[in-house]
Every structure is written in C-alpha cells, then in structure tokens.
Design an enzyme around this catalytic site. Structure first.
Site, PDB file in Angstrom:
ATOM      1  N   ARG A  93      -6.407   9.286 -10.090  1.00 22.16           N
ATOM      2  CA  ARG A  93      -6.915  10.135  -8.484  1.00 22.16           C
ATOM      3  C   ARG A  93      -5.903  10.056  -7.208  1.00 22.16           C
ATOM      4  O   ARG A  93      -5.124   9.270  -7.312  1.00 22.16           O
ATOM      5  CB  ARG A  93      -7.997   8.498  -8.721  1.00 22.16           C
ATOM      6  CG  ARG A  93      -8.517   8.959  -6.983  1.00 22.16           C
ATOM      7  CD  ARG A  93      -7.915   8.305  -5.918  1.00 22.16           C
ATOM      8  NE  ARG A  93      -8.749   8.082  -4.820  1.00 22.16           N
ATOM      9  CZ  ARG A  93      -7.575   7.554  -3.699  1.00 22.16           C
ATOM     10  NH1 ARG A  93      -6.827   7.331  -3.462  1.00 22.16           N
ATOM     11  NH2 ARG A  93      -8.910   8.046  -2.118  1.00 22.16           N
TER      12      ARG A  93
ATOM     13  N   THR B 289       2.008   6.609   0.379  1.00 23.70           N
ATOM     14  CA  THR B 289       0.871   6.025  -0.461  1.00 23.70           C
ATOM     15  C   THR B 289       0.977   5.403  -1.821  1.00 23.70           C
ATOM     16  O   THR B 289       0.744   6.552  -2.496  1.00 23.70           O
ATOM     17  CB  THR B 289      -1.120   6.119   0.254  1.00 23.70           C
ATOM     18  OG1 THR B 289      -1.154   5.153   0.199  1.00 23.70           O
ATOM     19  CG2 THR B 289      -1.185   7.464  -0.586  1.00 23.70           C
TER      20      THR B 289
ATOM     21  N   THR C  93      -2.061   3.251   3.845  1.00 21.28           N
ATOM     22  CA  THR C  93      -0.663   4.225   3.750  1.00 21.28           C
ATOM     23  C   THR C  93      -0.188   4.344   5.110  1.00 21.28           C
ATOM     24  O   THR C  93      -0.081   3.160   6.248  1.00 21.28           O
ATOM     25  CB  THR C  93      -1.539   5.872   4.373  1.00 21.28           C
ATOM     26  OG1 THR C  93      -2.909   5.931   3.237  1.00 21.28           O
ATOM     27  CG2 THR C  93      -1.629   6.938   3.857  1.00 21.28           C
TER      28      THR C  93
ATOM     29  N   THR D  98      -5.672   7.797   7.263  1.00 16.05           N
ATOM     30  CA  THR D  98      -5.097   6.666   6.579  1.00 16.05           C
ATOM     31  C   THR D  98      -6.763   6.583   6.348  1.00 16.05           C
ATOM     32  O   THR D  98      -7.486   6.508   6.770  1.00 16.05           O
ATOM     33  CB  THR D  98      -4.771   4.973   7.143  1.00 16.05           C
ATOM     34  OG1 THR D  98      -5.323   4.998   7.981  1.00 16.05           O
ATOM     35  CG2 THR D  98      -2.603   5.923   7.153  1.00 16.05           C
ATOM     36  N   GLY D  99      -7.042   5.143   5.329  1.00 17.66           N
ATOM     37  CA  GLY D  99      -8.172   4.809   5.060  1.00 17.66           C
ATOM     38  C   GLY D  99      -9.140   5.637   3.658  1.00 17.66           C
ATOM     39  O   GLY D  99      -8.024   6.093   2.751  1.00 17.66           O
TER      40      GLY D  99
ATOM     41  N   GLY E 112      -9.784   7.533   1.366  1.00 23.26           N
ATOM     42  CA  GLY E 112      -9.424   9.382   1.408  1.00 23.26           C
ATOM     43  C   GLY E 112     -10.303  10.341   1.380  1.00 23.26           C
ATOM     44  O   GLY E 112     -10.087  11.729   1.301  1.00 23.26           O
TER      45      GLY E 112
ATOM     46  N   GLY F  11      -5.693  10.528  -3.081  1.00 28.32           N
ATOM     47  CA  GLY F  11      -6.911  11.094  -2.188  1.00 28.32           C
ATOM     48  C   GLY F  11      -6.067  11.960  -1.407  1.00 28.32           C
ATOM     49  O   GLY F  11      -5.623  13.320  -2.110  1.00 28.32           O
ATOM     50  N   ASP F  12      -6.033  11.311  -0.009  1.00 29.08           N
ATOM     51  CA  ASP F  12      -6.185  12.738   1.007  1.00 29.08           C
ATOM     52  C   ASP F  12      -4.452  12.291   1.414  1.00 29.08           C
ATOM     53  O   ASP F  12      -4.363  13.378   1.664  1.00 29.08           O
ATOM     54  CB  ASP F  12      -6.894  11.786   2.239  1.00 29.08           C
ATOM     55  CG  ASP F  12      -6.647  11.094   2.434  1.00 29.08           C
ATOM     56  OD1 ASP F  12      -6.196   9.850   2.192  1.00 29.08           O
ATOM     57  OD2 ASP F  12      -6.209  11.022   4.321  1.00 29.08           O
TER      58      ASP F  12
ATOM     59  N   SER G 146       0.878  -2.008   0.207  1.00 29.73           N
ATOM     60  CA  SER G 146      -0.124   0.200  -0.178  1.00 29.73           C
ATOM     61  C   SER G 146       0.948   1.025  -0.019  1.00 29.73           C
ATOM     62  O   SER G 146       0.572   2.384  -0.015  1.00 29.73           O
ATOM     63  CB  SER G 146      -0.496   0.001   1.406  1.00 29.73           C
ATOM     64  OG  SER G 146      -0.336   0.155   2.065  1.00 29.73           O
TER      65      SER G 146
END
Ligand code: ASP
Length: 344
Positions: free
Chosen positions: A226, A216, A198, A249-250, A252, A228-229, A86
């Site tokens: 794409r 990540t 992440t 994490t998770g 985003g 993410g956060d 990841s």
C-alpha cells in the site's frame, strides 16, 4: 527530433545542469515579484521536532547553500532518528511486520520531481527520491526496483525495524482476532489508535526558489505494497515556484482523491493566502465525505508561498492542541499554530 541524451550531454558540456536548462527555457528565472534574500524553511511539526529537523536545513539556507541540500538534510534528521515511529528508520511496519517507506521531492523552478514508494531497508528514502529526480528520466520508482536503485547508488540495505516498532507490531498482531492462533498480548497493553505520521519540509532560498520533501513510513499495519499520498506528486507534495508549495500528512487516501497538495498550490495561485488555501482543502475533504458528521479521520496540510508566508490547517483538532508547523527564517525559530475545522 533531437536525441535527448545527446542534448543533455551537449548542455552539460556547456556547463548547464538540467535545472539550469529548464530554468533558462522557462524564461522565469528573473521573476521580479519574488521576495529575494528572505530564506525560510518549515516542517509540519511543532517545537520539539521542528528545532532539530530544521537546524541543518537552515544552516545551509542562511549561508546561501543549495536549496535541495537544505530540504534533504532536514528530512534526513527524522528519517535517521529511531525515536520517530512514523518516518524512516524506526517507522512502524506493514501488517507483515516489514517497514516500507514512501518519500517524494520536488523542485519549484523546473517542476522536476522524484519519488520512491514501498521501499524496504533504506533509512533515507528522501535521498533516494532526490536521486530518482536528478539521476534518472523517471519520477516514481517502487518496491524492489527502488531498493535496487538505491543500492546502485551506494546505499546500505539495513534492518529498519527497531525493537520498539517490532513490539508495537506484535501487540497489534496478537490482538487482531480471538479466532486466530495468536494469543492476546500478555500485558494487554494495546493502543487501539492506528498510529501514523509523516514529515513535510518546505523551503524558499535566497533567490526565492522553492522546494519540498515529504517522507513517511505510511499507515501502520498497512497491507504490504500500500502506498499513501506521500510519494505521489500532487497528493502528499507539490511545489510551484510562482504559486508556492504544500505538503500533507494524515489519512493519505483522502489526500490522494483530492490531489490535496496540488489543490492547495492552485488555490494559492488563484489568490488565496497559504492559510486560506490549507483551509480550503480541509473543507473540500469534508464536503466530498458528506459533511462533518461523516468524517472520523484526520488530515493536516502545510503551505508556504514565495513571500515566505505560511499556512497550516487540519480537519480535526482541539483548543490547545491546534495543528502546528515550525519554521526558521531570518527572525529565528518560530512555531505557527494553524486552524482546524472539526473540534475533537
Ligand atoms: N499520509 C501518510 C499516509 O497515508 C500517513 C500520515 O501522514 O500519517 O501514508
């Protein structure tokens, strides 16, 4: 208006680095409420990864070394390890089978930060993020531009797709539909869960200064491009030398629309403990999604304040597998079990 480049040059001739300049201008370098000489480094993983990830960072911190070196070396451990699917090398690819990485770094004393997103072919995106922070006047560099920037700094462009990651991707690809031309996987062995992950690394040095990194490969099988956060300052990472640091994490998208890490840091500024602040974000995410019954994803947040107090909360979890973080401080290596709001 003083010319910025001339100004930087003059200051560096006087022996002042950018961080040192910003620090002296903020007038906060002598903040007496900071607990000094109590370094700590944490990551958003449990024992197995925590021990190996934090070792190099802790070795730097305990000897009084550079805070940013500490968080970078620790983040690099997961990035370079193909066993982790990841983060960095070995990360799961996007829907085209191409690994695209996101990473950010932030330095508390100055609020300086840098990030790269959707960068391909570079094993250690957090090191590139650090160079964006230290060697450019920008904060975010994405895609091909990020790769070119890394190349300019001597990074090698390599194939990041391991055999393991390629096979996972292929099984996913072959399973998408029975209406396309790909036959279903021969072994039928397909993990329906969409893997993600992440790592956040947050640290306080002997002087009480704080820094952090989030890195990540993002959501597996994502649409190319794409992000993410993780590479967005305030979402996957935020650091403020007075209030503390947070990393997420998770899923985003949820962290992005709540400005998650910034939210947590501001909760700490308002007086909450790191643990209370992390729980407050989970509550906010559940609230804006319309309540616990509507939430079918997970997010986890870790936080640290200038006194070395830590916090960790997730939206979902179960007894015995609570969200956890690991940290190294003067008292040695420890694993901290956090809380969750929805039982799996
Ligand atoms: N937050 C990351 C992202 O959405 C993925 C993860 O942490 O699982 O890209």
């Amino acid at each position: 208006m003083i010319d910025r480049r001339k100004f930087i040059k003059t200051m560096s001739m006087l022996g002042l680095s950018m961080p040192a300049m910003a620090k002296s201008f903020s007038g906060r370098s002598g903040n007496s409420s900071v607990v000094k000489n109590n370094p700590i480094i944490l990551c958003s993983r449990g024992e197995k990864w925590g021990k190996k990830v934090l070792k190099p960072g802790w070795d730097i911190l305990r000897k009084g070394g550079q805070l940013l070196d500490a968080v970078e070396r620790s983040a690099n451990v997961t990035e370079l390890d193909p066993e982790d699917s990841s983060v960095g090398y070995g990360g799961l690819p996007n829907e085209n089978g191409v690994v695209q990485l996101d990473a950010s770094i932030m330095y508390g004393p100055t609020h300086n930060c840098g990030s790269v997103a959707a960068i391909e072919g570079i094993k250690t995106p957090s090191s590139v993020a650090r160079l964006v922070m230290e060697r450019t006047d920008h904060i975010h560099i994405v895609g091909k531009g990020a790769q070119n920037f890394a190349r300019a700094h001597g990074f090698k462009v390599e194939n990041l797709l391991t055999e393991r990651a390629r096979k996972s991707w292929l099984r996913w690809r072959e399973n998408i539909s029975d209406k396309d031309d790909w036959f279903p996987p021969k072994d039928g062995n397909y993990d329906k869960n969409r893997p993600n992950g992440t790592i956040n690394v947050l640290a306080v040095d002997r002087a009480g200064d704080i820094a952090g990194i989030t890195t990540t490969s993002g959501l597996a099988w994502k649409i190319p491009g794409r992000i993410g956060d993780s590479p967005i300052i305030g979402a996957g990472l935020y650091v403020d030398n007075e209030a503390g640091a947070a990393g997420a994490t998770g899923r985003g998208e949820e962290i992005l629309r709540t400005c998650g890490s910034f939210f947590v840091v501001e909760q700490m500024r308002a007086g909450k403990s790191p643990q209370e602040a992390c729980e407050a974000l989970c509550e906010r995410i559940i609230y804006i999604n319309g309540g616990k019954e509507k939430v079918n994803f997970n997010d986890k947040i870790v936080a640290l304040n200038k006194n070395g107090e830590v916090g960790c909360a997730a939206i979902r979890g179960s007894k015995g597998s609570e969200p956890e973080l690991a940290f190294w401080s003067k008292n040695g290596f420890e694993v901290f079990k956090g809380t969750f709001l929805i039982e799996n």
